[in-house]
Design a protein around this motif. Structure first.
Motif, PDB file in Angstrom:
ATOM      1  N   ILE A  36       1.194  11.752   9.728  1.00  0.00           N
ATOM      2  CA  ILE A  36       0.950  12.620   8.578  1.00  0.00           C
ATOM      3  C   ILE A  36      -0.531  12.972   8.501  1.00  0.00           C
ATOM      4  CG2 ILE A  36       0.559  10.728   6.950  1.00  0.00           C
ATOM      5  CD1 ILE A  36       2.156  12.373   4.877  1.00  0.00           C
ATOM      6  N   ASP A  37      -0.844  14.216   8.110  1.00  0.00           N
ATOM      7  CA  ASP A  37      -2.250  14.586   7.945  1.00  0.00           C
ATOM      8  C   ASP A  37      -2.678  14.285   6.503  1.00  0.00           C
ATOM      9  OD1 ASP A  37      -1.611  16.849   6.240  1.00  0.00           O
ATOM     10  OD2 ASP A  37      -1.135  17.988   8.037  1.00  0.00           O
ATOM     11  N   LEU A  50      -0.418  13.873   2.987  1.00  0.00           N
ATOM     12  CA  LEU A  50      -0.417  12.550   2.384  1.00  0.00           C
ATOM     13  C   LEU A  50      -0.859  12.620   0.931  1.00  0.00           C
ATOM     14  CD1 LEU A  50      -0.094   9.502   2.545  1.00  0.00           C
ATOM     15  CD2 LEU A  50      -2.410   9.361   3.498  1.00  0.00           C
ATOM     16  N   GLU A  51      -1.868  13.414   0.669  1.00  0.00           N
ATOM     17  CA  GLU A  51      -2.346  13.566  -0.705  1.00  0.00           C
ATOM     18  C   GLU A  51      -1.272  14.195  -1.599  1.00  0.00           C
ATOM     19  OE1 GLU A  51      -6.019  15.660  -3.236  1.00  0.00           O
ATOM     20  OE2 GLU A  51      -5.844  15.968  -1.072  1.00  0.00           O
ATOM     21  N   ILE A  52      -0.578  15.206  -1.083  1.00  0.00           N
ATOM     22  CA  ILE A  52       0.468  15.871  -1.859  1.00  0.00           C
ATOM     23  C   ILE A  52       1.604  14.899  -2.174  1.00  0.00           C
ATOM     24  CG2 ILE A  52       2.272  17.635  -1.747  1.00  0.00           C
ATOM     25  CD1 ILE A  52       0.283  19.337  -0.109  1.00  0.00           C
ATOM     26  N   LEU A  53       2.050  14.138  -1.176  1.00  0.00           N
ATOM     27  CA  LEU A  53       3.156  13.204  -1.383  1.00  0.00           C
ATOM     28  C   LEU A  53       2.732  12.036  -2.275  1.00  0.00           C
ATOM     29  CD1 LEU A  53       4.740  13.192   2.188  1.00  0.00           C
ATOM     30  CD2 LEU A  53       5.677  14.236   0.109  1.00  0.00           C
ATOM     31  N   LYS A  54       1.466  11.601  -2.150  1.00  0.00           N
ATOM     32  CA  LYS A  54       0.976  10.533  -3.035  1.00  0.00           C
ATOM     33  C   LYS A  54       0.917  11.033  -4.470  1.00  0.00           C
ATOM     34  CE  LYS A  54      -0.997   6.577  -4.152  1.00  0.00           C
ATOM     35  NZ  LYS A  54      -1.569   6.825  -5.476  1.00  0.00           N
ATOM     36  N   ASN A  55       0.492  12.271  -4.681  1.00  0.00           N
ATOM     37  CA  ASN A  55       0.484  12.850  -6.035  1.00  0.00           C
ATOM     38  C   ASN A  55       1.899  12.950  -6.591  1.00  0.00           C
ATOM     39  OD1 ASN A  55      -2.295  13.130  -6.032  1.00  0.00           O
ATOM     40  ND2 ASN A  55      -2.262  15.268  -5.356  1.00  0.00           N
ATOM     41  N   LEU A  56       2.860  13.314  -5.728  1.00  0.00           N
ATOM     42  CA  LEU A  56       4.259  13.360  -6.159  1.00  0.00           C
ATOM     43  C   LEU A  56       4.733  11.987  -6.593  1.00  0.00           C
ATOM     44  CD1 LEU A  56       6.980  14.854  -6.436  1.00  0.00           C
ATOM     45  CD2 LEU A  56       7.392  14.353  -4.001  1.00  0.00           C
ATOM     46  N   TYR A  57       4.365  10.967  -5.818  1.00  0.00           N
ATOM     47  CA  TYR A  57       4.711   9.588  -6.180  1.00  0.00           C
ATOM     48  C   TYR A  57       4.110   9.210  -7.533  1.00  0.00           C
ATOM     49  CZ  TYR A  57       4.547   4.496  -6.208  1.00  0.00           C
ATOM     50  OH  TYR A  57       4.653   3.171  -6.582  1.00  0.00           O
ATOM     51  N   ASP A  58       2.833   9.515  -7.731  1.00  0.00           N
ATOM     52  CA  ASP A  58       2.151   9.164  -8.983  1.00  0.00           C
ATOM     53  C   ASP A  58       2.799   9.877 -10.179  1.00  0.00           C
ATOM     54  OD1 ASP A  58       0.363   7.530  -7.648  1.00  0.00           O
ATOM     55  OD2 ASP A  58      -1.164   9.090  -7.444  1.00  0.00           O
ATOM     56  N   GLU A  59       3.130  11.144 -10.015  1.00  0.00           N
ATOM     57  CA  GLU A  59       3.764  11.895 -11.096  1.00  0.00           C
ATOM     58  C   GLU A  59       5.132  11.311 -11.435  1.00  0.00           C
ATOM     59  OE1 GLU A  59       3.938  16.024 -10.108  1.00  0.00           O
ATOM     60  OE2 GLU A  59       1.756  16.207  -9.846  1.00  0.00           O
ATOM     61  N   ASP A 114       0.854  -1.186   0.000  1.00  0.00           N
ATOM     62  CA  ASP A 114       0.000   0.000   0.000  1.00  0.00           C
ATOM     63  C   ASP A 114       0.893   1.240   0.000  1.00  0.00           C
ATOM     64  OD1 ASP A 114      -1.660   2.152   0.540  1.00  0.00           O
ATOM     65  OD2 ASP A 114      -2.902   1.058   1.974  1.00  0.00           O
ATOM     66  N   VAL A 115       0.906   1.966  -1.110  1.00  0.00           N
ATOM     67  CA  VAL A 115       1.801   3.111  -1.253  1.00  0.00           C
ATOM     68  C   VAL A 115       1.519   4.177  -0.205  1.00  0.00           C
ATOM     69  CG1 VAL A 115       2.507   5.005  -2.766  1.00  0.00           C
ATOM     70  CG2 VAL A 115       2.183   2.721  -3.704  1.00  0.00           C
ATOM     71  N   GLU A 116       0.250   4.468   0.033  1.00  0.00           N
ATOM     72  CA  GLU A 116      -0.097   5.503   1.013  1.00  0.00           C
ATOM     73  C   GLU A 116       0.364   5.110   2.411  1.00  0.00           C
ATOM     74  OE1 GLU A 116      -4.129   6.754   0.911  1.00  0.00           O
ATOM     75  OE2 GLU A 116      -3.998   7.582  -1.123  1.00  0.00           O
ATOM     76  N   LYS A 117       0.255   3.837   2.746  1.00  0.00           N
ATOM     77  CA  LYS A 117       0.732   3.371   4.047  1.00  0.00           C
ATOM     78  C   LYS A 117       2.243   3.523   4.134  1.00  0.00           C
ATOM     79  CE  LYS A 117       0.810  -0.618   7.158  1.00  0.00           C
ATOM     80  NZ  LYS A 117       0.398  -2.047   7.370  1.00  0.00           N
ATOM     81  N   GLY A 118       2.938   3.207   3.036  1.00  0.00           N
ATOM     82  CA  GLY A 118       4.392   3.339   3.022  1.00  0.00           C
ATOM     83  C   GLY A 118       4.835   4.783   3.207  1.00  0.00           C
ATOM     84  N   ILE A 119       4.151   5.690   2.527  1.00  0.00           N
ATOM     85  CA  ILE A 119       4.482   7.112   2.664  1.00  0.00           C
ATOM     86  C   ILE A 119       4.224   7.576   4.097  1.00  0.00           C
ATOM     87  CG2 ILE A 119       3.812   9.444   1.956  1.00  0.00           C
ATOM     88  CD1 ILE A 119       3.255   8.298  -0.838  1.00  0.00           C
ATOM     89  N   SER A 120       3.130   7.110   4.682  1.00  0.00           N
ATOM     90  CA  SER A 120       2.808   7.479   6.067  1.00  0.00           C
ATOM     91  C   SER A 120       3.882   6.973   7.025  1.00  0.00           C
ATOM     92  CB  SER A 120       1.442   6.905   6.466  1.00  0.00           C
ATOM     93  OG  SER A 120       0.414   7.419   5.638  1.00  0.00           O
ATOM     94  N   LEU A 121       4.361   5.742   6.796  1.00  0.00           N
ATOM     95  CA  LEU A 121       5.416   5.185   7.634  1.00  0.00           C
ATOM     96  C   LEU A 121       6.699   6.022   7.528  1.00  0.00           C
ATOM     97  CD1 LEU A 121       4.996   1.355   6.927  1.00  0.00           C
ATOM     98  CD2 LEU A 121       4.573   2.516   9.103  1.00  0.00           C
ATOM     99  N   GLY A 122       7.051   6.389   6.308  1.00  0.00           N
ATOM    100  CA  GLY A 122       8.254   7.180   6.102  1.00  0.00           C
ATOM    101  C   GLY A 122       8.161   8.548   6.750  1.00  0.00           C
ATOM    102  N   TYR A 123       7.016   9.192   6.592  1.00  0.00           N
ATOM    103  CA  TYR A 123       6.823  10.523   7.181  1.00  0.00           C
ATOM    104  C   TYR A 123       6.916  10.452   8.697  1.00  0.00           C
ATOM    105  CZ  TYR A 123       4.660  15.010   8.312  1.00  0.00           C
ATOM    106  OH  TYR A 123       4.419  16.264   8.818  1.00  0.00           O
TER     107      TYR A 123
END
Length: 201
Positions: free
Chosen positions: A143-144, A148-157, A126-135
């Motif tokens: 992470i709020d 999370l949405e901003i970093l997930k969008n960065l990942y997708d881009e 789960d990418v969002e879970k991974g980003i949350s763990l890293g943050y």
């Protein structure tokens, strides 16, 4: 009116924290100075034939206090983050905020490598879970939804660009990462450039 008591970490602390959060920081004590990675062509020795020979193995990741310093050619990332040049005594460092500092933490060879190693803890299904763990590991806070949405969008881009053929060329990496790891490295580097990561209360 509330007073902002936050203070940016010192030049040495910024480098050490990046290595620590990535798991690369060496706890080796004592010994001669070491020469960690720095951009080519920066270090010059006018009066001798000395050269900057990049340290290898564990020495490459030793604490900043062991970094070899020369007054006529100081370690560039330290100077960018207001470390003293050691030409005169300094009672207190002046703290500046310049675009060059962001360029250091985004491009200096130390930081992309640290970001790649740091991104490995975010490599979960789960990418969002991974980003949350890293943050949370980097900032010690949850992470709020907006971040999370901003970093997930960065990942997708980043993933879209790598999948469309963009070169995955990260300074300091000896191996070519997978597309997912490359995208996570971009996110990890962004987290390591957040104000929450570079300042202390």
């Amino acid at each position: 009116m509330p007073v902002d008591l936050r203070l940016r970490l010192s030049a040495e602390q910024i480098r050490d924290q990046a290595l620590a959060i990535s798991g690369l920081l060496s706890d080796k004590m004592y010994g001669p100075g070491v020469m960690p990675p720095q951009p080519d062509g920066v270090w010059q020795s006018v009066y001798s034939n000395e050269s900057w020979v990049e340290s290898t193995g564990e020495d490459k990741y030793r604490r900043a206090i062991y970094t070899y310093l020369k007054r006529t050619s100081p370690y560039p990332s330290f100077i960018t983050f207001d470390a003293g040049s050691r030409e005169v005594c300094t009672i207190r460092r002046t703290v500046t905020n310049t675009p060059l500092q962001a360029l250091v933490t985004l491009n200096d060879p130390v930081y992309p490598e640290a970001a790649y190693e740091f991104s490995k803890i975010m490599d979960v299904e789960d990418v969002e879970k991974g980003i949350s763990l890293g943050y949370e590991k980097a900032t010690l806070s949850a992470i709020d939804s907006e971040k999370l949405e901003i970093l997930k969008n960065l990942y997708d881009e980043a993933m879209n660009e790598f999948q469309s053929g963009m070169e995955m060329d990260f300074i300091g990496l000896k191996q070519k990462p997978t597309q997912k790891m490359a995208a996570l490295t971009v996110v990890a580097n962004a987290i390591m450039n957040l104000d929450e990561f570079l300042t202390k209360a």
